[in-house]
Design a protein around this motif. Structure first.
Motif, PDB file in Angstrom:
ATOM      1  N   VAL A  50     -16.186 -16.520  -1.416  1.00  0.00           N
ATOM      2  CA  VAL A  50     -16.970 -17.171  -2.464  1.00  0.00           C
ATOM      3  C   VAL A  50     -17.948 -16.160  -3.066  1.00  0.00           C
ATOM      4  N   HIS A  51     -18.136 -16.217  -4.387  1.00  0.00           N
ATOM      5  CA  HIS A  51     -19.174 -15.400  -5.016  1.00  0.00           C
ATOM      6  C   HIS A  51     -20.510 -15.647  -4.311  1.00  0.00           C
ATOM      7  N   GLY A  52     -21.190 -14.574  -3.916  1.00  0.00           N
ATOM      8  CA  GLY A  52     -22.471 -14.744  -3.243  1.00  0.00           C
ATOM      9  C   GLY A  52     -23.496 -15.474  -4.078  1.00  0.00           C
ATOM     10  N   MET A  53     -23.428 -15.302  -5.403  1.00  0.00           N
ATOM     11  CA  MET A  53     -24.398 -15.929  -6.287  1.00  0.00           C
ATOM     12  C   MET A  53     -24.158 -17.424  -6.481  1.00  0.00           C
ATOM     13  N   LEU A  54     -22.981 -17.891  -6.080  1.00  0.00           N
ATOM     14  CA  LEU A  54     -22.717 -19.323  -6.258  1.00  0.00           C
ATOM     15  C   LEU A  54     -23.630 -20.159  -5.368  1.00  0.00           C
ATOM     16  N   PRO A  55     -23.656 -19.977  -4.054  1.00  0.00           N
ATOM     17  CA  PRO A  55     -24.620 -20.754  -3.262  1.00  0.00           C
ATOM     18  C   PRO A  55     -26.065 -20.443  -3.630  1.00  0.00           C
ATOM     19  N   PHE A  56     -26.313 -19.208  -4.062  1.00  0.00           N
ATOM     20  CA  PHE A  56     -27.675 -18.848  -4.472  1.00  0.00           C
ATOM     21  C   PHE A  56     -28.146 -19.718  -5.635  1.00  0.00           C
ATOM     22  N   SER A  57     -27.212 -20.085  -6.524  1.00  0.00           N
ATOM     23  CA  SER A  57     -27.603 -20.850  -7.716  1.00  0.00           C
ATOM     24  C   SER A  57     -28.129 -22.243  -7.371  1.00  0.00           C
ATOM     25  N   PHE A  58     -27.942 -22.685  -6.119  1.00  0.00           N
ATOM     26  CA  PHE A  58     -28.474 -23.980  -5.721  1.00  0.00           C
ATOM     27  C   PHE A  58     -29.992 -23.959  -5.574  1.00  0.00           C
ATOM     28  N   LEU A  59     -30.616 -22.821  -5.833  1.00  0.00           N
ATOM     29  CA  LEU A  59     -32.068 -22.807  -6.014  1.00  0.00           C
ATOM     30  C   LEU A  59     -32.499 -23.770  -7.104  1.00  0.00           C
ATOM     31  N   ALA A  60     -31.551 -24.123  -7.969  1.00  0.00           N
ATOM     32  CA  ALA A  60     -31.856 -25.051  -9.063  1.00  0.00           C
ATOM     33  C   ALA A  60     -32.349 -26.406  -8.565  1.00  0.00           C
ATOM     34  N   ILE A  61     -32.064 -26.742  -7.285  1.00  0.00           N
ATOM     35  CA  ILE A  61     -32.541 -28.043  -6.776  1.00  0.00           C
ATOM     36  C   ILE A  61     -34.056 -28.135  -6.793  1.00  0.00           C
ATOM     37  N   LEU A  62     -34.715 -26.983  -6.836  1.00  0.00           N
ATOM     38  CA  LEU A  62     -36.175 -26.977  -6.887  1.00  0.00           C
ATOM     39  C   LEU A  62     -36.686 -27.756  -8.091  1.00  0.00           C
ATOM     40  N   GLN A  63     -35.885 -27.718  -9.175  1.00  0.00           N
ATOM     41  CA  GLN A  63     -36.315 -28.392 -10.396  1.00  0.00           C
ATOM     42  C   GLN A  63     -36.445 -29.904 -10.203  1.00  0.00           C
ATOM     43  N   ARG A  64     -35.690 -30.479  -9.262  1.00  0.00           N
ATOM     44  CA  ARG A  64     -35.741 -31.930  -9.050  1.00  0.00           C
ATOM     45  C   ARG A  64     -37.117 -32.423  -8.594  1.00  0.00           C
ATOM     46  N   LEU A  76     -37.060 -12.734  -8.217  1.00  0.00           N
ATOM     47  CA  LEU A  76     -36.061 -13.214  -7.266  1.00  0.00           C
ATOM     48  C   LEU A  76     -35.420 -12.026  -6.575  1.00  0.00           C
ATOM     49  N   SER A  77     -35.236 -12.149  -5.284  1.00  0.00           N
ATOM     50  CA  SER A  77     -34.521 -11.108  -4.543  1.00  0.00           C
ATOM     51  C   SER A  77     -33.718 -11.779  -3.447  1.00  0.00           C
ATOM     52  N   GLY A  78     -32.629 -11.139  -3.055  1.00  0.00           N
ATOM     53  CA  GLY A  78     -31.777 -11.738  -2.042  1.00  0.00           C
ATOM     54  C   GLY A  78     -31.010 -10.707  -1.248  1.00  0.00           C
ATOM     55  N   HIS A  79     -30.585 -11.132  -0.073  1.00  0.00           N
ATOM     56  CA  HIS A  79     -29.791 -10.289   0.824  1.00  0.00           C
ATOM     57  C   HIS A  79     -28.604 -11.115   1.306  1.00  0.00           C
ATOM     58  N   PHE A  80     -27.397 -10.667   0.978  1.00  0.00           N
ATOM     59  CA  PHE A  80     -26.190 -11.353   1.424  1.00  0.00           C
ATOM     60  C   PHE A  80     -25.827 -10.850   2.819  1.00  0.00           C
ATOM     61  N   ASN A  81     -25.837 -11.754   3.767  1.00  0.00           N
ATOM     62  CA  ASN A  81     -25.612 -11.373   5.164  1.00  0.00           C
ATOM     63  C   ASN A  81     -24.140 -11.458   5.551  1.00  0.00           C
ATOM     64  N   LYS A  82     -23.497 -12.561   5.205  1.00  0.00           N
ATOM     65  CA  LYS A  82     -22.076 -12.746   5.493  1.00  0.00           C
ATOM     66  C   LYS A  82     -21.460 -13.558   4.364  1.00  0.00           C
ATOM     67  N   ASN A 203     -33.824 -18.063 -16.625  1.00  0.00           N
ATOM     68  CA  ASN A 203     -34.093 -16.863 -15.824  1.00  0.00           C
ATOM     69  C   ASN A 203     -33.200 -16.817 -14.581  1.00  0.00           C
ATOM     70  N   LEU A 204     -32.927 -17.985 -13.990  1.00  0.00           N
ATOM     71  CA  LEU A 204     -32.007 -18.030 -12.845  1.00  0.00           C
ATOM     72  C   LEU A 204     -30.594 -17.669 -13.289  1.00  0.00           C
ATOM     73  N   VAL A 205     -30.183 -18.154 -14.428  1.00  0.00           N
ATOM     74  CA  VAL A 205     -28.847 -17.820 -14.946  1.00  0.00           C
ATOM     75  C   VAL A 205     -28.734 -16.320 -15.207  1.00  0.00           C
ATOM     76  N   GLY A 206     -29.814 -15.722 -15.707  1.00  0.00           N
ATOM     77  CA  GLY A 206     -29.795 -14.279 -15.930  1.00  0.00           C
ATOM     78  C   GLY A 206     -29.515 -13.504 -14.656  1.00  0.00           C
ATOM     79  N   VAL A 207     -30.080 -13.986 -13.539  1.00  0.00           N
ATOM     80  CA  VAL A 207     -29.835 -13.332 -12.246  1.00  0.00           C
ATOM     81  C   VAL A 207     -28.375 -13.518 -11.826  1.00  0.00           C
ATOM     82  N   LEU A 208     -27.815 -14.695 -12.107  1.00  0.00           N
ATOM     83  CA  LEU A 208     -26.416 -14.934 -11.742  1.00  0.00           C
ATOM     84  C   LEU A 208     -25.481 -13.931 -12.414  1.00  0.00           C
ATOM     85  N   MET A 209     -25.883 -13.414 -13.560  1.00  0.00           N
ATOM     86  CA  MET A 209     -25.026 -12.469 -14.276  1.00  0.00           C
ATOM     87  C   MET A 209     -24.932 -11.117 -13.576  1.00  0.00           C
TER      88      MET A 209
END
Length: 549
Positions: A50-64, A76-82, A203-209
């Motif tokens: 799976v694209h690593g950024m796909l689960p990352f995009s669920f940060l969008a739940i914060l908007q709820r 935003l910064s991230g580290h893909f572990n597995k 801004n989150l979408v920009g990171v997904l790119m």
């Protein structure tokens, strides 16, 4: 107005194939590791990931959590572990803390539900902005038929680590209300029992790119995304074209690792700066073609080689000498007392189109071994293959009848003779950068029989010597191996009555004894280039009986 900010959020979701397909379509990241099983199955993961950024995009739940405000990510910064895989259930835990009156920090962990295996970690900083008044008329949004954020399709690069140093890559993208809604519906809502009603932060979408940059452009196909970091100087907006540019900042060829700088710009103005890190994997190894195999790997590599077969005036040694000669080997038939037999063998080889000479030698005599080597060098040049086959006898005797001298007599031929021959050929093997030593042992070492303590003791020494010499000569591309046959039909076992030999054969699983040609075939294999990858090993011709490997 006081804004209530939760300290912790927990969200569960399952990743399915439709989500991955939609992520690839919307971001343009069709990297083969995510979309092509034929490529992915040859990777370290053995399947698509799976694209690593796909689960990352669920940060969008914060908007709820903020009905009247917009979440605007600033860092935003991230580290893909597995990697995550299709059908993985993911547990997202977010911790939120106030950074100042107007900004907040987040820290998140994405884990596989059940195993608790860490998929990725991320942190960042966001602010809250007031949502536009719905009573205020908004500018007319662009209508678009695009189903991808990219303004133009991009192809998948396949840079190797050695190619990356001076590469620069860029692509243009634009977010629209329709595409953002498409992402929410086809990715974020795909795994939910009830829909997530959120506005996805540009801004989150920009990171997904960054996923598209890593997976398609720099480095492309062979990338494993490991880290990223982005800071926004200005916010991204819908219906505005942007350019994501990337160039390597550090390339480690030995570690197959790059760190690249990345910038999001609009009309040449920098809006966001960041970096990412990637492992650049080696491409799958291409297996040899049928034509390559036919041209380079079918032949035994024996034509014109020189082989000395000790004790080859009869039995296994005779058969091995003939068999090697019929494969183009210049063969030396060594004998001690069987001159006539040796000369007859040579004549037979020559008559059949082979090349051979008979050379006498008492292998227990160092000076005679030296003389034999001189004769061989003068006739054929350096020896390439040494077959230590000579043995004294197989006459059974009770251990109480034996003196130490009896053991020494057997060892003189089987061990000392072997050692003297090895000493004589090893200098040339080292000089030429190759060589083969094949020693003959017996299955009786592992499955002893009564009355053969002399023979078994000497053959046990042969096996130990072989293993030790294999280690010593491995760095010189010299292979030292053993052929270990079960009882073979030669005159060595003529001390046994014929009826007894037949009875033994009838009692075997295979109902027979080993034939000398079968031993010769094993010797030829070990003498050939086909066995270049093995040393210090045994080929055991066991006829289906112990010992088993």
């Amino acid at each position: 107005m006081t804004i209530k900010v939760p300290q912790k959020l927990v969200h569960e979701f399952r990743i399915n194939q439709d989500m991955v397909d939609s992520f690839a379509r919307l971001t343009g990241d069709f990297n083969s590791m995510h979309t092509n099983i034929e490529v992915a199955r040859k990777s370290r993961f053995r399947r698509t990931i799976v694209h690593g950024m796909l689960p990352f995009s669920f940060l969008a739940i914060l908007q709820r959590e903020f009905a009247d405000q917009l979440v605007v990510f600033k860092e935003l910064s991230g580290h893909f572990n597995k990697p995550a895989f299709i059908d993985d259930e993911i547990l997202l835990e977010l911790k939120i803390s106030a950074d100042s009156e107007s900004s907040y920090k987040i820290a998140g962990n994405w884990r596989k539900k059940g195993s608790n295996e860490l998929i990725m970690m991320a942190k960042g900083q966001f602010t809250l902005e007031e949502k536009p008044d719905p009573a205020v008329t908004m500018p007319q949004r662009k209508e678009t038929t695009r189903d991808c954020l990219l303004l133009a399709a991009t192809s998948e690069n396949n840079y190797l680590i050695e190619d990356i140093d001076n590469q620069k890559e860029s692509f243009a993208f634009e977010m629209t209300e329709a595409l953002i809604g498409d992402y929410v519906a086809s990715v974020l809502n795909q795994s939910q029992d009830e829909s997530i009603d959120v506005e996805l932060s540009p801004n989150l979408v920009g990171v997904l790119m960054f996923s598209t940059m890593v997976g398609m452009r720099l480095p492309g196909r062979y990338a494993t995304f490991t880290r990223f970091k982005v800071s926004y100087e200005s916010n991204l907006e819908l219906d505005q074209p942007y350019v994501l540019e990337s160039s390597p900042a550090n390339v480690s060829v030995s570690a197959e690792h790059i760190k690249a700088n990345a910038t999001i710009t609009s009309s040449g103005e920098s809006l966001a700066n960041g970096s990412y890190e990637v492992i650049v994997n080696s491409p799958p190894r291409t297996m040899p073609s049928c034509l390559e195999i036919r041209n380079s790997s079918m032949d035994f590599g024996l034509q014109g080689k020189v082989a000395l077969v000790t004790g080859s005036s009869r039995g296994i040694g005779e058969t091995a000498a003939k068999f090697l000669a019929m494969h183009g080997v210049k063969t030396v038939v060594n004998y001690h007392r069987g001159k006539t037999d040796a000369e007859n063998i040579v004549n037979e080889i020559v008559s059949a189109g082979g090349t051979a000479i008979a050379v006498p030698c008492d292998l227990t005599n160092e000076s005679q071994v030296a003389e034999m080597m001189t004769v061989i060098n003068e006739r054929f040049g350096d020896i390439d293959i040494l077959v230590n086959n000579a043995v004294r006898d197989f006459t059974p005797r009770d251990v109480l009848e034996l003196e130490w001298a009896d053991f020494l007599q057997e060892m003189e031929v089987a061990v000392k003779g072997m050692h003297e021959c090895c000493k004589a050929v090893i200098p040339a093997f080292k000089k030429n950068g190759h060589g083969k030593i094949i020693n003959l042992s017996s299955i009786a070492v592992a499955t002893p029989v009564s009355g053969q303590s002399r023979y078994i003791t000497s053959k046990s020494a042969v096996e130990g010597y072989t293993k030790s010499l294999a280690v010593e000569l491995a760095a010189n591309n010299v292979q030292v191996n053993l052929v270990v046959p079960n009882m073979a039909e030669t005159d060595l076992i003529s001390v046994m009555p014929a009826l007894f030999r037949e009875k033994l054969a009838a009692e075997r699983v295979s109902k027979r004894h080993i034939q000398p040609i079968e031993v010769a075939q094993a010797i030829l294999y070990l003498a050939s280039s086909w066995s270049n990858a093995m040393t210090g090993q045994k080929i055991v011709l066991n006829l289906g009986e112990p010992p088993f490997a």
